[in-house]
Each structure stands twice: as C-alpha cells, then as structure tokens.
Design an enzyme around this catalytic site. Structure first.
Site, PDB file in Angstrom:
ATOM      1  N   LYS A 191       0.857  -1.182   0.000  1.00  0.00           N
ATOM      2  CA  LYS A 191       0.000   0.000   0.000  1.00  0.00           C
ATOM      3  C   LYS A 191       0.895   1.234   0.000  1.00  0.00           C
ATOM      4  CE  LYS A 191      -3.462   2.533   2.594  1.00  0.00           C
ATOM      5  NZ  LYS A 191      -4.512   2.492   3.610  1.00  0.00           N
ATOM      6  N   LYS A 244      -2.235  -1.513  -3.787  1.00  0.00           N
ATOM      7  CA  LYS A 244      -3.099  -0.337  -3.727  1.00  0.00           C
ATOM      8  C   LYS A 244      -2.265   0.923  -3.819  1.00  0.00           C
ATOM      9  CE  LYS A 244      -5.963   2.011  -0.423  1.00  0.00           C
ATOM     10  NZ  LYS A 244      -6.428   2.041   0.923  1.00  0.00           N
TER      11      LYS A 244
END
Ligand code: PBG
Length: 318
Positions: A191, A244
């Site tokens: 992330k 992400k």
C-alpha cells in the site's frame, strides 16, 4: 510466426463474436468487491462531492444498498466505518457496539449470503487521523499492533468473513493472525503513500490532522520493497496480497502476480474513480468505456480480484 501478408492479426478482430472468442481477460462480478461507508444515524445518505455515486450511509441505508447490490449479483462488500466520536487511540474501532460491529450484525441478519470484509485501520477512529497511536508526535508501531488485533477480533466476532488490515504497521498481519487463526486476512501488503486517496479521506473523514502517511505507507518509487512487504505478510499468515492503488501501479500488480502463488487483489482507489467521473461529467470521455477499460487493465496486469467503486455500475453494465 509468419510475417505479413500470410499473418494478418486483423482477421480475428472482424466481429464482436470473434473478438469475444479470443479475449484473454474477462470481467465477471465474482471478482469485484464493492466498498461501503457506514455512518451513525438513521435514514442518512450523505453523498460525497469528490466521489460521485458514493455516500456515507447509516446502517439501515447500508442494509438497503447491500440488498440492492445482492440483487444485482454483487457478492462481496468491503466495509468502512465513520464513528460517532473519535479519540487519541481510536477506541471506536474495537468497540463492541461500534459502527462497523453494528453494521456487520445488521448485514448478517438482513442480507445473509453476502461476503463481508472489513477494513482494519485506526485512521477513521483517531482524532489525529493517523493509522496508529502517537508517541512523541510519531506513529508508534508496536503499541498499535495490539489495538489492530483487538479491532480485527471484534470484527470477526460481529460476523466479518475476512479482515483487511490497511494501516501498514510492521507486524500487523502476524498480530492479527495470532489472535484469529481461522479468519482470512486480506493484507493491504503493498500500500503506497498515494495522492489518489483524496476523495476517500473526504468520505471516510480520515485525513491526517498533521503531516502525511509516508512514515508507514510505501514510497511510490519502489517495487522491490513491495515484494518484501508481500513476503513478510505471507510469512505472518496473510491469505491474500493486495496492491493499492491499482492503475498507477500495474507494474507492481504484475510483479506480485509473477512472484507469488497466493491470490492477488488490487484496490482501484477513490482518486482513480474520481478522475474518470470528473472527465466524464465534463464531457471529455465515455465513463462506461473508460471504466471497463481500466478494470480490464487491472485484471490483465494480474489482479484476481478488484476492489472498485464501479462494482455496482459494473453489475448493471454486464
Ligand atoms: C485506511 C484506508 C485508506 C484507503 C483504504 N483504507 C486511506 C488512507 O490510507 O489514507 C483508501 C481507499 C481509497 O482511496 O479508495 N487507511
């Protein structure tokens, strides 16, 4: 392969049916997850300016929306909560009567059969908006772990089918795994500290009150580090690796897909969705075509499953 004129790749592009026969990547609803945002109150549907079509919803409205999604064929939700009150520690995150816990119980009762995944993080619950507790102005890693594990346990007890830690503390997957041997963990493994979370922070009311998230989320320049994050999360007991954002990180999705045999998911984040919505609203592109192309690209890069705000519209388009 023989050269032109023996080989003519256009032969298989002549009709819709031919193109469908040779299509390598497909979009089916089983591979999409719809995010929803639960807030206090009753009868509340608070649309967010930066995220057209997405709203904060009170639990009764979440249930109504979830039933609609289920009727359209959507099978999995990712739940975020906006608590009534925030504090230094983010104690609303593990409150037995917290917003997510109540939402889970309502959905379990009213929309059985839906798979419910919860985002496990403190940023929506802390008064300072950081994803962990603060010590001397810094996010304290090890102290945060216990709070995240407590949060994940309370979600599982309230009926979550899987938990998705998104905080990026070191060791959080291991801490959650030790507390929950049976619950699937969808780890936001890679992330990044991204500018594309802007509209999400508006809807989740989770923007950091000071500073940024660069001391815990990844530097956008790095891909080898993403693979190290994935290795660690798997060693700690993650079941799914998530990358992400998605569109600016297709190379990361591909690298993770090539390196690991576990499921790989990607989060098509709020900013990616908002850009297309804004351009479509201004008349510069066709939203449906741009969305389908974007989602196909994420799947083609190697994501098995995509978390996307387009999931509801996708269900209507397919
Ligand atoms: C919580 C969290 C964020 C997103 C998912 N979980 C925001 C952040 O890290 O600041 C972003 C999702 C999106 O932009 O759609 N930590």
């Amino acid at each position: 392969m023989s050269a032109f004129p023996i080989t003519r790749l256009r032969r298989l592009r002549r009709t819709d049916a031919l193109r469908a026969l040779v299509r390598e990547t497909r979009l089916d609803l089983d591979r999409f997850v719809m995010p929803l945002f639960a807030c206090p109150g009753e009868g509340v549907v608070n649309p967010v300016e930066g995220l057209a079509g997405i709203a904060q919803r009170s639990i009764d409205e979440i249930v109504r929306e979830a039933a609609q999604l289920q009727a359209l064929g959507v099978r999995t939700l990712l739940l975020f909560g906006i608590p009534e009150e925030k504090d230094d520690e983010g104690s609303g995150a593990w409150d037995e009567d917290g917003i997510i816990q109540r939402t889970l119980r309502a959905l379990r009762a009213e929309t059985p059969g839906l798979t419910l995944i919860t985002d496990v993080c403190l940023c929506e619950y802390t008064s300072h908006g950081h994803c962990g507790v603060l010590r001397d102005g810094e996010v304290a890693n090890d102290e945060t772990l216990e709070l995240l594990a407590r949060t994940a346990v309370s979600h599982a007890e309230a009926g979550a089918d899987a938990v998705a830690p998104s905080d990026m503390m070191d060791g959080r997957v291991g801490a959650i795994r030790a507390a929950l041997p049976e619950t699937p963990i969808v780890a936001y493994a890679a992330k990044y500290a991204s500018a594309f979370y802007g509209p999400f922070r508006e809807v989740a009311e989770s923007a950091p009150a000071f500073g940024d998230r660069k001391s815990y989320q990844m530097d956008s320049a790095n891909v080898r580090e993403a693979l190290r994050e994935c290795t660690l999360d798997l060693e700690e007991g993650a079941d799914v690796l998530m990358v992400k954002p998605a569109l600016p990180y297709l190379d990361v999705i591909r690298a993770v897909r090539d390196r690991f045999d576990s499921p790989v998911w990607a989060y098509n984040v709020s900013g990616e969705y908002a850009m297309v919505k804004a351009a479509a609203t201004a008349g510069h592109l066709d939203e449906r075509a741009a969305a389908l192309e974007s989602l196909t690209a994420i799947r083609r890069a190697g994501a098995d499953v995509v978390v996307s705000y387009w999931t509801k519209e996708l269900a209507q388009w397919l």
